[in-house]
Design a protein around this motif. Structure first.
Motif, PDB file in Angstrom:
ATOM      1  N   ALA A 176       0.849  -1.196   0.000  1.00  0.00           N
ATOM      2  CA  ALA A 176       0.000   0.000   0.000  1.00  0.00           C
ATOM      3  C   ALA A 176       0.882   1.242   0.000  1.00  0.00           C
ATOM      4  CB  ALA A 176      -0.913   0.013   1.228  1.00  0.00           C
ATOM      5  N   LEU A 177       0.464   2.234  -0.776  1.00  0.00           N
ATOM      6  CA  LEU A 177       1.133   3.536  -0.731  1.00  0.00           C
ATOM      7  C   LEU A 177       0.308   4.435   0.172  1.00  0.00           C
ATOM      8  CD1 LEU A 177       3.540   5.188  -1.980  1.00  0.00           C
ATOM      9  CD2 LEU A 177       1.824   6.196  -3.499  1.00  0.00           C
TER      10      LEU A 177
ATOM     11  N   THR B 232       4.771   6.789   1.796  1.00  0.00           N
ATOM     12  CA  THR B 232       5.543   5.592   2.143  1.00  0.00           C
ATOM     13  C   THR B 232       4.885   4.374   1.507  1.00  0.00           C
ATOM     14  OG1 THR B 232       6.006   6.593   4.324  1.00  0.00           O
ATOM     15  CG2 THR B 232       6.538   4.252   4.055  1.00  0.00           C
ATOM     16  N   LEU B 233       5.716   3.512   0.952  1.00  0.00           N
ATOM     17  CA  LEU B 233       5.227   2.219   0.469  1.00  0.00           C
ATOM     18  C   LEU B 233       5.413   1.227   1.611  1.00  0.00           C
ATOM     19  CD1 LEU B 233       4.120   0.633  -2.032  1.00  0.00           C
ATOM     20  CD2 LEU B 233       6.481  -0.045  -2.477  1.00  0.00           C
ATOM     21  N   VAL B 234       4.297   0.645   2.086  1.00  0.00           N
ATOM     22  CA  VAL B 234       4.372  -0.306   3.201  1.00  0.00           C
ATOM     23  C   VAL B 234       3.883  -1.680   2.759  1.00  0.00           C
ATOM     24  CG1 VAL B 234       4.093   1.439   5.012  1.00  0.00           C
ATOM     25  CG2 VAL B 234       2.047   0.311   4.072  1.00  0.00           C
ATOM     26  N   ARG B 235       4.364  -2.685   3.482  1.00  0.00           N
ATOM     27  CA  ARG B 235       3.824  -4.034   3.332  1.00  0.00           C
ATOM     28  C   ARG B 235       2.921  -4.291   4.522  1.00  0.00           C
ATOM     29  NH1 ARG B 235       7.525  -9.303   4.028  1.00  0.00           N
ATOM     30  NH2 ARG B 235       6.899  -8.949   6.181  1.00  0.00           N
ATOM     31  N   ALA B 236       1.718  -4.778   4.264  1.00  0.00           N
ATOM     32  CA  ALA B 236       0.756  -5.038   5.337  1.00  0.00           C
ATOM     33  C   ALA B 236       0.408  -6.526   5.371  1.00  0.00           C
ATOM     34  CB  ALA B 236      -0.519  -4.218   5.122  1.00  0.00           C
ATOM     35  N   PHE B 237       0.414  -7.076   6.584  1.00  0.00           N
ATOM     36  CA  PHE B 237       0.046  -8.474   6.781  1.00  0.00           C
ATOM     37  C   PHE B 237      -1.142  -8.514   7.747  1.00  0.00           C
ATOM     38  CE2 PHE B 237       1.019 -12.302   9.606  1.00  0.00           C
ATOM     39  CZ  PHE B 237       0.275 -13.177   8.823  1.00  0.00           C
TER      40      PHE B 237
ATOM     41  N   GLY C 140      -3.014   7.931  10.875  1.00  0.00           N
ATOM     42  CA  GLY C 140      -2.678   9.173  10.180  1.00  0.00           C
ATOM     43  C   GLY C 140      -2.002   8.964   8.838  1.00  0.00           C
ATOM     44  N   HIS C 141      -2.096   7.735   8.311  1.00  0.00           N
ATOM     45  CA  HIS C 141      -1.456   7.429   7.034  1.00  0.00           C
ATOM     46  C   HIS C 141      -2.450   6.759   6.077  1.00  0.00           C
ATOM     47  CE1 HIS C 141       2.472   8.335   8.769  1.00  0.00           C
ATOM     48  NE2 HIS C 141       2.189   7.532   9.781  1.00  0.00           N
ATOM     49  N   PRO C 142      -3.505   7.475   5.654  1.00  0.00           N
ATOM     50  CA  PRO C 142      -4.479   6.844   4.757  1.00  0.00           C
ATOM     51  C   PRO C 142      -3.848   6.414   3.436  1.00  0.00           C
ATOM     52  CG  PRO C 142      -4.830   9.218   4.882  1.00  0.00           C
ATOM     53  CD  PRO C 142      -3.827   8.887   5.934  1.00  0.00           C
ATOM     54  N   ILE C 143      -4.453   5.391   2.820  1.00  0.00           N
ATOM     55  CA  ILE C 143      -3.944   4.855   1.548  1.00  0.00           C
ATOM     56  C   ILE C 143      -4.318   5.803   0.410  1.00  0.00           C
ATOM     57  CG2 ILE C 143      -4.064   2.902  -0.063  1.00  0.00           C
ATOM     58  CD1 ILE C 143      -4.617   1.089   2.344  1.00  0.00           C
ATOM     59  N   ALA C 144      -3.412   5.917  -0.542  1.00  0.00           N
ATOM     60  CA  ALA C 144      -3.627   6.807  -1.693  1.00  0.00           C
ATOM     61  C   ALA C 144      -4.874   6.413  -2.473  1.00  0.00           C
ATOM     62  CB  ALA C 144      -2.402   6.750  -2.618  1.00  0.00           C
TER      63      ALA C 144
ATOM     64  N   LEU D 276      -7.278   2.981  -6.110  1.00  0.00           N
ATOM     65  CA  LEU D 276      -6.771   2.741  -4.765  1.00  0.00           C
ATOM     66  C   LEU D 276      -5.414   2.034  -4.856  1.00  0.00           C
ATOM     67  CD1 LEU D 276      -7.442   2.506  -1.616  1.00  0.00           C
ATOM     68  CD2 LEU D 276      -8.268   0.221  -2.173  1.00  0.00           C
ATOM     69  N   PHE D 277      -4.428   2.552  -4.145  1.00  0.00           N
ATOM     70  CA  PHE D 277      -3.108   1.915  -4.167  1.00  0.00           C
ATOM     71  C   PHE D 277      -3.025   0.870  -3.051  1.00  0.00           C
ATOM     72  CE2 PHE D 277       1.328   2.748  -5.944  1.00  0.00           C
ATOM     73  CZ  PHE D 277       1.827   1.513  -5.511  1.00  0.00           C
ATOM     74  N   LEU D 278      -3.767  -0.202  -3.223  1.00  0.00           N
ATOM     75  CA  LEU D 278      -3.710  -1.352  -2.312  1.00  0.00           C
ATOM     76  C   LEU D 278      -3.712  -2.603  -3.168  1.00  0.00           C
ATOM     77  CD1 LEU D 278      -3.723  -2.512   0.582  1.00  0.00           C
ATOM     78  CD2 LEU D 278      -6.230  -2.442   0.491  1.00  0.00           C
ATOM     79  N   HIS D 279      -2.684  -3.434  -2.990  1.00  0.00           N
ATOM     80  CA  HIS D 279      -2.467  -4.568  -3.882  1.00  0.00           C
ATOM     81  C   HIS D 279      -2.093  -5.804  -3.070  1.00  0.00           C
ATOM     82  CE1 HIS D 279      -1.143  -6.723  -7.484  1.00  0.00           C
ATOM     83  NE2 HIS D 279       0.018  -6.956  -6.910  1.00  0.00           N
ATOM     84  N   ALA D 280      -2.832  -6.890  -3.286  1.00  0.00           N
ATOM     85  CA  ALA D 280      -2.514  -8.167  -2.627  1.00  0.00           C
ATOM     86  C   ALA D 280      -1.328  -8.785  -3.352  1.00  0.00           C
ATOM     87  CB  ALA D 280      -3.727  -9.094  -2.670  1.00  0.00           C
ATOM     88  N   ALA D 281      -0.139  -8.493  -2.842  1.00  0.00           N
ATOM     89  CA  ALA D 281       1.105  -8.802  -3.566  1.00  0.00           C
ATOM     90  C   ALA D 281       1.462 -10.282  -3.565  1.00  0.00           C
ATOM     91  CB  ALA D 281       2.255  -7.995  -2.966  1.00  0.00           C
ATOM     92  N   SER D 282       1.100 -10.990  -2.492  1.00  0.00           N
ATOM     93  CA  SER D 282       1.421 -12.421  -2.466  1.00  0.00           C
ATOM     94  C   SER D 282       0.488 -13.163  -1.531  1.00  0.00           C
ATOM     95  CB  SER D 282       2.873 -12.645  -2.017  1.00  0.00           C
ATOM     96  OG  SER D 282       3.046 -12.296  -0.666  1.00  0.00           O
ATOM     97  N   ILE D 283       0.382 -14.472  -1.771  1.00  0.00           N
ATOM     98  CA  ILE D 283      -0.399 -15.346  -0.888  1.00  0.00           C
ATOM     99  C   ILE D 283       0.365 -16.648  -0.735  1.00  0.00           C
ATOM    100  CG2 ILE D 283      -1.830 -16.331  -2.773  1.00  0.00           C
ATOM    101  CD1 ILE D 283      -4.178 -16.177  -0.641  1.00  0.00           C
ATOM    102  N   GLU D 284       0.352 -17.170   0.475  1.00  0.00           N
ATOM    103  CA  GLU D 284       1.079 -18.412   0.763  1.00  0.00           C
ATOM    104  C   GLU D 284       0.146 -19.374   1.490  1.00  0.00           C
ATOM    105  OE1 GLU D 284       5.026 -19.702   3.292  1.00  0.00           O
ATOM    106  OE2 GLU D 284       5.031 -17.708   2.341  1.00  0.00           O
ATOM    107  N   PHE D 285       0.085 -20.624   1.016  1.00  0.00           N
ATOM    108  CA  PHE D 285      -0.781 -21.632   1.626  1.00  0.00           C
ATOM    109  C   PHE D 285      -0.260 -23.021   1.263  1.00  0.00           C
ATOM    110  CE2 PHE D 285      -2.500 -20.340  -2.488  1.00  0.00           C
ATOM    111  CZ  PHE D 285      -2.694 -21.549  -3.139  1.00  0.00           C
ATOM    112  N   THR D 286      -0.847 -24.045   1.880  1.00  0.00           N
ATOM    113  CA  THR D 286      -0.478 -25.428   1.585  1.00  0.00           C
ATOM    114  C   THR D 286      -1.425 -25.966   0.514  1.00  0.00           C
ATOM    115  OG1 THR D 286       0.323 -25.731   3.837  1.00  0.00           O
ATOM    116  CG2 THR D 286      -0.182 -27.731   2.586  1.00  0.00           C
ATOM    117  N   HIS D 287      -0.860 -26.530  -0.552  1.00  0.00           N
ATOM    118  CA  HIS D 287      -1.701 -27.048  -1.639  1.00  0.00           C
ATOM    119  C   HIS D 287      -2.591 -28.170  -1.105  1.00  0.00           C
ATOM    120  CE1 HIS D 287      -2.968 -28.994  -5.354  1.00  0.00           C
ATOM    121  NE2 HIS D 287      -2.654 -27.868  -5.978  1.00  0.00           N
ATOM    122  N   PRO D 288      -3.912 -28.117  -1.396  1.00  0.00           N
ATOM    123  CA  PRO D 288      -4.856 -29.099  -0.823  1.00  0.00           C
ATOM    124  C   PRO D 288      -4.553 -30.548  -1.190  1.00  0.00           C
ATOM    125  CG  PRO D 288      -6.034 -27.286  -1.884  1.00  0.00           C
ATOM    126  CD  PRO D 288      -4.591 -27.119  -2.229  1.00  0.00           C
ATOM    127  N   LEU D 289      -3.921 -30.785  -2.329  1.00  0.00           N
ATOM    128  CA  LEU D 289      -3.652 -32.168  -2.751  1.00  0.00           C
ATOM    129  C   LEU D 289      -2.209 -32.579  -2.468  1.00  0.00           C
ATOM    130  CD1 LEU D 289      -4.737 -34.723  -4.164  1.00  0.00           C
ATOM    131  CD2 LEU D 289      -3.875 -33.775  -6.316  1.00  0.00           C
TER     132      LEU D 289
END
Length: 318
Positions: free
Chosen positions: A178-179, A231-236, A253-257, A279-292
């Motif tokens: 997010a910016l 500021t460009l931040v990473r949010a989890f 005090g840091h709303p997203i652009a 909106l400058f909010l982007h789901a940059a990555s996802i991590e999970f266990t493959h179901p199979l």
């Protein structure tokens, strides 16, 4: 209507993936475009049979059941899809991962995940148009309409159940970029304000900080790059509340652009002048266990070119 286009009798053999679910729910997913009322009517009249016998809507399917579905003629309303063919075609390019269990797609900003609330067409409808042979396509989780990035869609019920369990047990990790306005302190690594949904008289939903009546929420942050005035931040997001990242940024005090609900007018005007149209909010990555395979997967979605271009325009700071 030509012979080849005439509705045909269909036979479906139930496999272990579909066993255990009610026949009405199964038919709603399988007979796309057929109204719910028609499905109940067909079951009542015996036009749909299981192992040559009539059955009620609440009947639970068993492995190896054979369904006979009489010819069904549905007035096909293809307008919603045909007017969006360019959107559908573009989605093919946005697929980041696909196998016989799931699809991970880089959802475009401005596209709802599904139709509804005045929208007849969303990402899931577009995917179904793109993959007409898929017996099932269901969203594993959601993204706000204006947020882009990694979105997981299940192609089998077992995969959907498995991934929902991983989400409940916090085994899925989603990282967003997010910016935000101003200089985010590197020491601010966690925001834990409780959040409460508020429905306005206009029908619009906003989320507010309410540490007394709100739901516990937690987002962890890391500074990726300081710019002049931003500021460009990473949010989890540790929890998954509605608009969580957006409101947690705003309350510090840091709303997203370009956040239409929670943004800062002057900052947004400045970013708009530099070419930001979303909106400058982007789901940059996802991590999970493959179901199979049970392998741990990490899938990344690149920023769209317009966001990359904006970052290059901003003056970097230490």
């Amino acid at each position: 209507m030509t012979e080849s286009n005439k509705p045909q009798v269909r036979f479906i053999t139930v496999d272990s993936e579909d066993a255990g679910q009610r026949i009405d729910n199964f038919l709603l997913k399988t007979l796309k475009g057929v109204p719910k009322s028609m499905i109940y009517k067909l079951l009542r009249k015996g036009e749909i049979r299981v192992n040559k016998k009539r059955c009620k809507p609440e009947y639970k399917l068993v492995n190896e059941d054979i369904l006979r579905i009489a010819p069904i003629r549905v007035s096909e309303n293809t307008n919603t899809v045909s007017t969006q063919l360019n959107v559908v075609a573009n989605l093919e390019k946005q697929i980041l991962f696909e196998d016989d269990r799931l699809i991970v797609i880089n959802k475009p900003s401005g596209m709802a995940v599904h139709g509804g609330s005045g929208l007849s067409f969303g990402l899931i409808e577009a995917l179904r148009a793109l993959r007409p042979e898929a017996r099932m396509l269901e969203l594993v989780h959601r993204l706000d309409r204006d947020t882009s990035g990694c979105l997981v869609v299940a192609k089998k019920r077992s995969a959907l159940r498995n991934l929902h369990e991983q989400l409940r047990n916090k085994k899925v990790q989603k990282f967003y970029h997010a910016l935000v306005k101003g200089r985010w302190s590197a020491k601010l690594t966690k925001v834990t304000e409780s959040l409460k949904k508020n429905d306005l008289k206009s029908g619009e939903r906003v989320v507010i900080v309410d540490n007394i009546n709100g739901k516990e929420s937690e987002t962890r942050y890391k500074v990726l790059q300081h710019f002049q005035g931003a500021t460009l931040v990473r949010a989890f997001p540790v929890t998954g509340r509605t608009h969580q990242i957006r409101v947690h940024c705003q309350c510090k005090g840091h709303p997203i652009a370009s956040d239409a609900k929670y943004g800062h007018p002057d900052f947004d005007a400045d970013m708009k002048a530099k070419g930001l149209k979303r909106l400058f909010l982007h789901a940059a990555s996802i991590e999970f266990t493959h179901p199979l395979t049970e392998q741990r997967l990490k899938i990344e979605a690149p920023l769209e070119p317009s966001l990359e271009k904006l970052l290059k325009q901003l003056k970097q700071e230490q």
